[in-house]
Design a protein around this motif. Structure first.
Motif, PDB file in Angstrom:
ATOM      1  N   ASP A   1       0.729  -1.159   0.084  1.00 29.88           N
ATOM      2  CA  ASP A   1      -0.017   0.003  -0.151  1.00 29.88           C
ATOM      3  C   ASP A   1       0.812   1.420  -0.119  1.00 29.88           C
ATOM      4  O   ASP A   1       0.495   2.198   0.678  1.00 29.88           O
ATOM      5  N   GLY A   2       1.887   1.088  -0.879  1.00 25.27           N
ATOM      6  CA  GLY A   2       2.803   2.429  -0.757  1.00 25.27           C
ATOM      7  C   GLY A   2       3.950   2.263   0.040  1.00 25.27           C
ATOM      8  O   GLY A   2       4.767   3.177  -0.023  1.00 25.27           O
ATOM      9  N   GLU A   3       4.217   1.120   0.731  1.00 21.89           N
ATOM     10  CA  GLU A   3       5.412   0.772   1.453  1.00 21.89           C
ATOM     11  C   GLU A   3       6.730   0.967   0.708  1.00 21.89           C
ATOM     12  O   GLU A   3       7.810   1.531   1.004  1.00 21.89           O
ATOM     13  N   LEU A   4       6.729   0.404  -0.708  1.00 25.38           N
ATOM     14  CA  LEU A   4       7.742   0.358  -1.595  1.00 25.38           C
ATOM     15  C   LEU A   4       6.919   0.859  -3.016  1.00 25.38           C
ATOM     16  O   LEU A   4       6.037   0.788  -3.268  1.00 25.38           O
ATOM     17  N   TRP A   5       7.936   1.239  -3.778  1.00 22.87           N
ATOM     18  CA  TRP A   5       7.701   1.586  -5.467  1.00 22.87           C
ATOM     19  C   TRP A   5       8.847   1.292  -6.141  1.00 22.87           C
ATOM     20  O   TRP A   5      10.067   1.677  -5.628  1.00 22.87           O
ATOM     21  N   SER A   6       8.760   0.732  -7.293  1.00 21.48           N
ATOM     22  CA  SER A   6       9.545   0.025  -8.120  1.00 21.48           C
ATOM     23  C   SER A   6      10.124   1.154  -8.800  1.00 21.48           C
ATOM     24  O   SER A   6       9.303   1.903  -9.889  1.00 21.48           O
ATOM     25  N   ALA A   7      11.477   1.805  -8.635  1.00 21.53           N
ATOM     26  CA  ALA A   7      11.864   2.933  -9.269  1.00 21.53           C
ATOM     27  C   ALA A   7      12.233   3.023 -10.690  1.00 21.53           C
ATOM     28  O   ALA A   7      12.301   3.930 -11.379  1.00 21.53           O
ATOM     29  N   ILE A   8      12.254   1.644 -11.327  1.00 20.17           N
ATOM     30  CA  ILE A   8      12.431   1.566 -12.641  1.00 20.17           C
ATOM     31  C   ILE A   8      11.289   2.052 -13.421  1.00 20.17           C
ATOM     32  O   ILE A   8      11.479   2.413 -14.496  1.00 20.17           O
ATOM     33  N   LYS A   9      10.109   2.211 -12.802  1.00 22.10           N
ATOM     34  CA  LYS A   9       8.933   2.648 -13.292  1.00 22.10           C
ATOM     35  C   LYS A   9       8.982   4.301 -13.725  1.00 22.10           C
ATOM     36  O   LYS A   9       8.334   4.972 -14.372  1.00 22.10           O
ATOM     37  N   SER A  10      10.357   4.773 -12.908  1.00 13.41           N
ATOM     38  CA  SER A  10      10.567   6.228 -13.498  1.00 13.41           C
ATOM     39  C   SER A  10      11.323   6.502 -14.897  1.00 13.41           C
ATOM     40  O   SER A  10      11.168   7.550 -15.323  1.00 13.41           O
ATOM     41  N   LEU A  11      11.720   5.442 -15.338  1.00 14.08           N
ATOM     42  CA  LEU A  11      12.441   5.591 -16.550  1.00 14.08           C
ATOM     43  C   LEU A  11      11.131   5.365 -17.822  1.00 14.08           C
ATOM     44  O   LEU A  11      10.077   4.967 -17.646  1.00 14.08           O
ATOM     45  N   PRO A  12      11.562   6.160 -19.142  1.00 15.05           N
ATOM     46  CA  PRO A  12      10.639   5.915 -19.912  1.00 15.05           C
ATOM     47  C   PRO A  12      10.319   4.336 -20.560  1.00 15.05           C
ATOM     48  O   PRO A  12      11.329   3.608 -20.235  1.00 15.05           O
ATOM     49  N   LYS A  13       9.067   3.851 -20.795  1.00 14.30           N
ATOM     50  CA  LYS A  13       9.074   2.640 -20.974  1.00 14.30           C
ATOM     51  C   LYS A  13      10.005   1.835 -21.935  1.00 14.30           C
ATOM     52  O   LYS A  13      10.315   0.727 -21.857  1.00 14.30           O
ATOM     53  N   SER A  14      10.431   2.539 -22.952  1.00 12.73           N
ATOM     54  CA  SER A  14      11.275   1.972 -23.928  1.00 12.73           C
ATOM     55  C   SER A  14      12.738   1.631 -23.297  1.00 12.73           C
ATOM     56  O   SER A  14      13.436   1.099 -24.003  1.00 12.73           O
ATOM     57  N   GLU A  15      12.891   2.219 -21.912  1.00 13.34           N
ATOM     58  CA  GLU A  15      14.157   1.968 -21.454  1.00 13.34           C
ATOM     59  C   GLU A  15      14.060   1.093 -20.123  1.00 13.34           C
ATOM     60  O   GLU A  15      14.881   0.675 -19.497  1.00 13.34           O
ATOM     61  N   ARG A  16      12.680   0.418 -20.066  1.00 16.18           N
ATOM     62  CA  ARG A  16      12.718  -0.538 -18.896  1.00 16.18           C
ATOM     63  C   ARG A  16      12.973  -1.847 -19.004  1.00 16.18           C
ATOM     64  O   ARG A  16      11.936  -2.619 -19.350  1.00 16.18           O
ATOM     65  N   TYR A  17      14.115  -2.214 -18.902  1.00 16.17           N
ATOM     66  CA  TYR A  17      14.404  -3.647 -19.192  1.00 16.17           C
ATOM     67  C   TYR A  17      15.718  -4.117 -18.635  1.00 16.17           C
ATOM     68  O   TYR A  17      16.491  -2.916 -18.409  1.00 16.17           O
TER      69      TYR A  17
END
Length: 608
Positions: free
Chosen positions: A539-555
């Motif tokens: 419920d917001g305890e953590l957040w995956s920071a890779i989601k801060s990148l543009p989608k085309s760079e998330r790998y």
């Protein structure tokens, strides 16, 4: 996801040795005279003649396979019917080197069979074959049927139909619709001579002389030339595996973003390691895309740089220490804290009770110094022998490296392989009961799997809690080309339980200190959009920071033509809401044929 090396312990066996254990169980003892290939293939994935003897099946030999345990030849009817659902090609399994040549006109009498590569337990689709053949050569030197062109226009945008609920969601009995579904389209060409042209490489050449291309250059293209897997509905229909019937030494050594120029032609096969595969009798010419390894920026004096890096079963006998060190020093710019995954014990896969990993870790630290990096210190917890999964005897574990000139580690006694770390409140602040420690190591969620390593660090007077993870692998999950749709991801069950425990531990820190800086990072073996990640985020305890990148760079990983996220760094609200962090997926491995690990490292920079 199992590593490419551990998932395939032997050289590639491409398709099929027919056996009772792996064949579809069908009983039809009748004898069918003078059937055509398209009659045998039928309009579903299962031959209407499966289990029957078929006689005088005519065709032109289009290719031969003279190596491995799947020797035989492909033949194709030069006079096709008008039904696009029925393939005109079929593989004839001879078990020994075939005595026919390309261009021979032959008739074959044998048994129509359905072979499941890897066995029925994999959930794979089956390959229609003619087995136990008697082959008669009618004439030689005939023209081979022209290849069917596979391109962006011919492959549908939908990947697969939903399976039949009455058949455990199998698609085997469904009538093929090659104009609507990509998997149906490829199945309608099974065994036929096909061709692709000027295709971009989306997975680099691997040790088994295979690569992946896309026939859809604009389908979810990533910035560096790959194809992104961004959701469970984004299977990427243009991906196709390429192998070769020629010499291994002649197979192109390609990176992502390279191009197979000209035409690549051969029969369309189906195998255990990726599904539909063009087995080339003619390969295009490789044109380099010039891809180079990335380098992240150096953290500033006031920024803490935290990284995760799966070093793929590193043990003292490996030859990759200098290369790993160079990646850490040069490409990652010597992060302050590095969570290493897959550090093996001091004698690697030798299963003799050895569990210590000091030789492995110190050899890497020395290599980092030799590469011009800092003299890292390290912390870890030695696992109980043969309890944490991975390569048998290897005793893989997570290890913290940290630069003592930039960050200090808070040592607090009490952590061991089986003792659970807790959280206490001291002068209004959260504090670990043991540092380093392990999260609930005796919980069944961690059976035959790595236990999270927790450490308490101090940077410029601020405490940062770091949790190093290596969750349960994807081994046992059905492939995207499975006969069951939607596919069964059985390995998720354990990862969900593990994510629940990690989230609960983070919550226990935040319950004591709402503004605590907490980082959970590592090889999560799951996607940023997965339920595993959602459970860990809570419920917001953590957040995956890779989601801060543009989608085309998330790998962070490239598997079967899909660039995807397996490695993640999740952050607590105090880090996320500060808006002063930077995230970088540093692409140094996954896109390259000469990778030293199959994972790309990740770096987070922020100001505690």
């Amino acid at each position: 996801m199992p590593s490419k090396k551990s998932a395939r312990l032997a050289a590639l066996t491409v398709a099929a040795v027919c056996s009772a254990a792996s064949a579809v169980a069908l009983t039809s003892p009748a004898h069918a005279d003078s059937v055509r290939i398209h009659d045998i293939q039928g309009t579903t994935r299962i031959s209407p003649y499966a289990g029957q003897k078929v006689g005088d099946v005519a065709g032109i030999v289009t290719a031969t396979r003279t190596y491995g345990s799947s020797r035989g030849f492909w033949m194709q009817d030069p006079t096709p019917d008008d039904n696009p659902a029925t393939s005109e090609g079929v593989f004839v399994f001879t078990s020994s080197t075939p005595k026919v040549a390309v261009g021979d006109s032959v008739t074959v009498t044998g048994t129509a069979s359905e072979y499941v590569p890897g066995g029925a337990s994999t959930g794979n689709q089956s390959l229609t074959e003619i087995t136990k053949p008697t082959v008669t050569t009618v004439s030689t030197g005939n023209a081979v049927p022209a290849p069917t062109v596979i391109d962006a226009k011919s492959v549908p945008s939908e990947y697969t139909p939903a399976g039949d609920p009455a058949a455990s969601n199998s698609i085997n009995g469904l009538t093929l619709d090659p104009s609507k579904y990509a998997l149906d389209y490829y199945e309608s060409l099974e065994g036929m001579n096909v061709q692709v042209a000027d295709t971009r490489v989306v997975t680099a050449t691997d040790p088994y002389s295979e690569l992946w291309v896309t026939v859809k250059p604009h389908e979810h293209r990533t910035r560096r030339g790959g194809t992104l897997y961004g959701s469970y509905e984004s299977q990427n229909t243009g991906r196709l595996q390429i192998q070769s019937l020629g010499a291994t030494a002649d197979f192109p050594v390609a990176n992502v973003g390279d191009t197979l120029t000209g035409t690549t032609t051969g029969p369309l096969d189906f195998n255990q390691y990726g599904g539909y595969t063009l087995v080339a009798s003619q390969l295009g010419t490789l044109k380099s895309g010039g891809l180079e390894r990335e380098t992240t920026r150096k953290q500033s004096r006031g920024e803490l740089a935290v990284a995760t890096y799966n070093v793929e079963n590193l043990d003292p006998s490996d030859t990759t220490f200098a290369a790993h060190a160079a990646a850490i020093v040069n490409n990652l710019q010597s992060p302050d804290i590095v969570s290493l995954e897959e550090i093996q014990d001091n004698n690697g896969a030798t299963d003799d009770g050895t569990v210590a990993a000091d030789v492995t870790v110190n050899k890497l630290i020395d290599a980092i110094v030799a590469a011009g990096g800092p003299k890292y210190d390290w912390r870890s917890i030695t696992p109980t022998n043969d309890t944490d999964g991975g390569e048998p005897g290897g005793n893989i574990r997570q290890v913290f490296l940290f630069n003592p000139e930039r960050v200090s580690f808070t040592d607090r006694a009490g952590g061991d392989a089986t003792t659970a770390v807790g959280v206490t409140k001291v002068r209004g602040k959260a504090q670990l009961t043991a540092s380093p420690g392990r999260i609930d190591p005796t919980d069944t969620a961690w059976n035959a799997s790595r236990k999270p390593l927790v450490g308490e660090f101090v940077f410029r007077g601020q405490t940062v809690f770091v949790i190093a993870n290596h969750l349960n692998s994807k081994g046992g999950d059905q492939g995207l080309t499975a006969q069951y749709q939607p596919v069964v991801r059985s390995s998720e069950t354990q990862r969900h339980a593990q994510a629940t425990l990690v989230n609960a531990f983070v919550k226990s820190i935040l319950d004591v200190q709402k503004n605590a800086d907490v980082i959970a990072l590592g090889d999560m073996n799951d996607f940023e959009f997965s339920d595993t990640t959602k459970i860990m985020e809570g419920d917001g305890e953590l957040w995956s920071a890779i989601k801060s990148l543009p989608k085309s760079e998330r790998y962070t990983y490239d598997y079967q033509g899909n660039q995807q996220v397996l490695d993640q760094i999740l952050v607590s609200p105090s880090i996320r809401r500060g808006c002063d962090f930077e995230y970088d997926s540093v692409h140094v491995n996954s896109e390259f044929h000469d990778q030293i690990s199959d994972h790309d490292p990740q770096v987070l920079r922020f100001r505690p």
